[in-house]
Design an enzyme around this catalytic site. Structure first.
Site, PDB file in Angstrom:
ATOM      1  N   GLU A 177      25.570 -73.634 -37.395  1.00 48.62           N
ATOM      2  CA  GLU A 177      25.907 -73.442 -38.817  1.00 48.62           C
ATOM      3  C   GLU A 177      25.155 -72.203 -39.259  1.00 48.62           C
ATOM      4  OE1 GLU A 177      27.990 -75.075 -40.480  1.00 48.62           O
ATOM      5  OE2 GLU A 177      28.202 -77.018 -39.508  1.00 48.62           O
TER       6      GLU A 177
ATOM      7  N   CYS B 112      23.849 -70.568 -47.760  1.00 48.67           N
ATOM      8  CA  CYS B 112      24.840 -69.968 -46.866  1.00 48.67           C
ATOM      9  C   CYS B 112      26.205 -69.933 -47.537  1.00 48.67           C
ATOM     10  CB  CYS B 112      24.909 -70.755 -45.569  1.00 48.67           C
ATOM     11  SG  CYS B 112      25.229 -72.503 -45.830  1.00 48.67           S
TER      12      CYS B 112
HETATM   13  N1  LIG Z   1      25.983 -72.433 -42.248  1.00 51.11           N
HETATM   14  C1  LIG Z   1      25.050 -73.190 -42.758  1.00 51.11           C
HETATM   15  O1  LIG Z   1      25.213 -74.396 -42.899  1.00 51.11           O
HETATM   16  C2  LIG Z   1      23.723 -72.595 -43.174  1.00 51.11           C
HETATM   17  C3  LIG Z   1      22.883 -73.351 -43.965  1.00 51.11           C
HETATM   18  C4  LIG Z   1      21.676 -72.804 -44.366  1.00 51.11           C
HETATM   19  C5  LIG Z   1      21.300 -71.522 -43.993  1.00 51.11           C
HETATM   20  N2  LIG Z   1      22.143 -70.810 -43.234  1.00 51.11           N
HETATM   21  C6  LIG Z   1      21.789 -69.436 -42.886  1.00 51.11           C
HETATM   22  O2  LIG Z   1      20.420 -69.364 -42.513  1.00 51.11           O
HETATM   23  C7  LIG Z   1      19.867 -68.111 -42.863  1.00 51.11           C
HETATM   24  C8  LIG Z   1      18.620 -68.306 -43.681  1.00 51.11           C
HETATM   25  O3  LIG Z   1      17.778 -69.263 -43.128  1.00 51.11           O
HETATM   26  P1  LIG Z   1      16.473 -68.833 -42.285  1.00 51.11           P
HETATM   27  O4  LIG Z   1      15.894 -67.585 -42.832  1.00 51.11           O
HETATM   28  O5  LIG Z   1      15.597 -70.023 -42.157  1.00 51.11           O
HETATM   29  O6  LIG Z   1      17.160 -68.515 -40.892  1.00 51.11           O
HETATM   30  P2  LIG Z   1      16.463 -68.216 -39.488  1.00 51.11           P
HETATM   31  O7  LIG Z   1      17.554 -67.989 -38.531  1.00 51.11           O
HETATM   32  O8  LIG Z   1      15.415 -67.200 -39.614  1.00 51.11           O
HETATM   33  O9  LIG Z   1      15.734 -69.591 -39.149  1.00 51.11           O
HETATM   34  C9  LIG Z   1      16.432 -70.807 -38.976  1.00 51.11           C
HETATM   35  C10 LIG Z   1      15.696 -71.630 -37.954  1.00 51.11           C
HETATM   36  O10 LIG Z   1      15.857 -71.008 -36.681  1.00 51.11           O
HETATM   37  C11 LIG Z   1      14.580 -70.746 -36.106  1.00 51.11           C
HETATM   38  N3  LIG Z   1      14.706 -69.511 -35.333  1.00 51.11           N
HETATM   39  C12 LIG Z   1      14.783 -68.252 -35.786  1.00 51.11           C
HETATM   40  N4  LIG Z   1      14.906 -67.391 -34.753  1.00 51.11           N
HETATM   41  C13 LIG Z   1      14.902 -68.132 -33.621  1.00 51.11           C
HETATM   42  C14 LIG Z   1      14.994 -67.820 -32.229  1.00 51.11           C
HETATM   43  N5  LIG Z   1      15.108 -66.570 -31.804  1.00 51.11           N
HETATM   44  N6  LIG Z   1      14.953 -68.842 -31.361  1.00 51.11           N
HETATM   45  C15 LIG Z   1      14.848 -70.105 -31.775  1.00 51.11           C
HETATM   46  N7  LIG Z   1      14.754 -70.466 -33.065  1.00 51.11           N
HETATM   47  C16 LIG Z   1      14.787 -69.493 -33.991  1.00 51.11           C
HETATM   48  C17 LIG Z   1      13.647 -70.630 -37.300  1.00 51.11           C
HETATM   49  O11 LIG Z   1      12.320 -70.847 -36.934  1.00 51.11           O
HETATM   50  C18 LIG Z   1      14.198 -71.718 -38.208  1.00 51.11           C
HETATM   51  O12 LIG Z   1      13.732 -72.985 -37.815  1.00 51.11           O
HETATM   52  C19 LIG Z   1      20.949 -67.412 -43.644  1.00 51.11           C
HETATM   53  O13 LIG Z   1      21.629 -66.536 -42.797  1.00 51.11           O
HETATM   54  C20 LIG Z   1      21.856 -68.539 -44.068  1.00 51.11           C
HETATM   55  O14 LIG Z   1      23.154 -68.172 -44.393  1.00 51.11           O
HETATM   56  C21 LIG Z   1      23.333 -71.300 -42.806  1.00 51.11           C
HETATM   57  O1  LIG Z   2      22.803 -72.965 -47.053  1.00 52.89           O
HETATM   58  C1  LIG Z   2      23.798 -73.652 -47.006  1.00 52.89           C
HETATM   59  C2  LIG Z   2      24.037 -74.754 -47.994  1.00 52.89           C
HETATM   60  C3  LIG Z   2      24.476 -75.913 -47.283  1.00 52.89           C
HETATM   61  C4  LIG Z   2      25.025 -76.977 -48.168  1.00 52.89           C
HETATM   62  O2  LIG Z   2      25.056 -76.896 -49.402  1.00 52.89           O
HETATM   63  O3  LIG Z   2      25.447 -77.941 -47.566  1.00 52.89           O
END
Ligand SMILES: NC(=O)c1ccc[n+]([C@@H]2O[C@H](COP(=O)([O-])OP(=O)(O)OC[C@H]3O[C@@H](n4cnc5c(N)ncnc54)[C@H](O)[C@@H]3O)[C@@H](O)[C@H]2O)c1
Ligand SMILES: O=CCCC(=O)O
Length: 453
Positions: free
Chosen positions: A226, A260
């Site tokens: 996600e 997101c």
């Molecule tokens: N599609 C969805 O449901 C959804 C929901 C929430 C956030 N997001 C996305 O997440 C991003 C923001 O969240 P964030 O800053 O915490 O994201 P991030 O990718 O920096 O971190 C997310 C998780 O992944 C881990 N991580 C990061 N790099 C990694 C690697 N190389 N190997 C293993 N683990 C790793 C982090 O420690 C954290 O636990 C935005 O791009 C947002 O759109 C998507």
């Molecule tokens: O960052 C994403 C939001 C996810 C959600 O509202 O379910």
């Protein structure tokens, strides 16, 4: 590892990371817990999930305060997040058994059917923006299906991560069906490589998704991703502009813009552009930013100063490239991570606001001449998470929503939100697989065919 309050820059707490031995022990305990948990009937799993929903509801104020402290979410929004977690537990408690019941298939066998069996230990790598909801929307269906979970949460929300263990304990779940690992991102690879870990789910950035999915794929382990989004919202010439402006602003500012599925690109038909922009600007400007601990605060700081600075750099670059900033766009001095509601108009291809995800309260407005151009711009993105259309012509809306927009969902005359009953996820670089609904619970099961001659 330590946490910093993004409202005032003060240190909240220090945490010790788990050692490699501790992590290995936790993985073994998770696997042992699975051997028993998989034999527990659906009724008992459902009762425990209902109890978990009660615990969440009872402790929602405390949990909302924890989120406010660790990542700046206003407590009113935090309480709503916890209620949503309770809802997803109840949803799968009530529907999980039905979703996973054996399916008889008529074949040349005397009896043949499909049965859905749990996979085992699933690693969940989660982001900080909805510290509880992101975890529970995986955990509720995961536990109901008979899997057990290890959580590697984002480094700024260890308090939230640890308290989830406590919530499950209080609800009466068997030990080790859910455990939090306090580890860095660098350690994720070795956990995926552990033969006792059968699958991984990651919610986070596209970069992290690529890394983790690559590791999982190299070991033939299932992954659900996600990832990020840059959701397009199209405002057609026949839209109810007051409604559109209000929904668009509400969505863009969810969680201080750090969602997101927040609206990110506003694609407006030129006939109504001036009118829409004026209404939208009013709505974007009418927030109550402030202390996340106060119940009347509608907008908190961003989660970290570094993220705020990164966002500001994207804004500055857009302005240098010719975009016009008609609201916000400035950083107030201080130790906090606030960024004001900001609107960029005149956004064009090549600018960060067009090509990248803006993970904060910044709206990108793109004016187009007709429907074809609107759809073309909406799809001109590496992302494909959510999308929305504002129009009074429902025939047109349904045609575009179902067949022409490249996204995992499309909402008509409303903003995108997740709910327990509708599958959630993206296409393109927004990821693959689905959470929630009937499809979500089937991601981490062995869909097994049984044939009786
Ligand atoms: N599609 C969805 O449901 C959804 C929901 C929430 C956030 N997001 C996305 O997440 C991003 C923001 O969240 P964030 O800053 O915490 O994201 P991030 O990718 O920096 O971190 C997310 C998780 O992944 C881990 N991580 C990061 N790099 C990694 C690697 N190389 N190997 C293993 N683990 C790793 C982090 O420690 C954290 O636990 C935005 O791009 C947002 O759109 C998507
Ligand atoms: O960052 C994403 C939001 C996810 C959600 O509202 O379910």
């Amino acid at each position: 590892m330590h946490t910093t309050n993004p409202y005032n820059g003060k240190l909240v707490k220090e945490y010790k990371l788990h050692t490699a031995e501790e992590v290995s022990d936790k993985i073994h305990k998770a696997h042992q817990a699975f051997e028993t948990w998989r034999t527990v009937g659906y009724n008992q799993r459902a009762d425990l999930l209902k109890k978990l929903a009660e615990v969440l509801t009872t402790r929602k104020t405390e949990l909302a305060h924890l989120m406010a402290e660790e990542m700046g979410k206003p407590i009113t929004a935090g309480s709503a997040e916890i209620e949503k977690c309770a809802k997803v537990c109840i949803y799968y408690a009530e529907h999980g058994a039905e979703f996973l019941k054996d399916e008889i298939v008529t074949t040349d066998a005397s009896n043949s059917y499909i049965t859905f069996q749990p996979l085992g230990v699933v690693l969940a790598v989660m982001p900080w923006n909805f510290p509880f909801w992101q975890t529970f929307r995986f955990l509720g269906p995961g536990l109901m299906a008979g899997n057990v979970a290890l959580l590697k949460h984002a480094s700024n929300v260890p308090g939230c991560a640890l308290i989830i263990e406590e919530l499950l304990k209080q609800a009466g779940f068997p030990e080790h069906v859910f455990q939090t690992l306090l580890i860095s991102s660098d350690s994720v690879e070795s956990i995926i490589a552990n033969p006792l870990v059968k699958a991984v789910t990651l919610t986070g950035s596209t970069e992290a998704g690529m890394k983790v999915a690559g590791q999982a794929a190299s070991l033939i382990k299932k992954a659900v991703l996600e990832l990020g989004g840059s959701d397009p919202y199209i405002i057609f010439e026949d839209a109810d502009l007051e409604l559109a402006a209000s929904k668009c602003a509400e969505s863009r500012l969810i969680n201080s813009g750090q969602s997101c599925i927040a609206a990110k690109r506003f694609i407006v038909l030129e006939e109504v552009a001036a009118q829409f922009i004026a209404l939208f600007k009013d709505k974007m400007a009418s927030q109550h930013p402030g202390d996340p601990m106060q119940p009347d605060t509608t907008m908190g700081p961003m989660a970290k100063v570094a993220l705020r600075d990164e966002l500001h750099q994207q804004v500055v670059k857009c302005i240098e490239m010719g975009a016009k900033c008609i609201l916000g766009g400035t950083v107030e001095p201080g130790e906090h991570a606030f960024y004001p509601p900001t609107i960029l108009t005149g956004v064009t291809k090549g600018m960060p606001a067009y090509d990248e995800e803006l993970f904060g309260p910044v709206a990108s407005v793109i004016v187009v001449k007709d429907e074809d151009e609107a759809i073309c711009v909406a799809n001109d993105s590496s992302f494909g998470l959510g999308s929305a259309l504002f129009t009074t012509d429902l025939n047109r809306a349904n045609r575009i929503a179902s067949m022409q927009i490249e996204a995992g969902c499309c909402f008509i005359n409303d903003y995108v939100r997740s709910s327990p009953d509708l599958p959630f996820g993206g296409i393109k670089q927004s990821g693959y697989g689905r959470e929630l609904g009937v499809y979500g619970i089937k991601e981490f099961v062995n869909i097994k065919s049984v044939y009786v001659a």
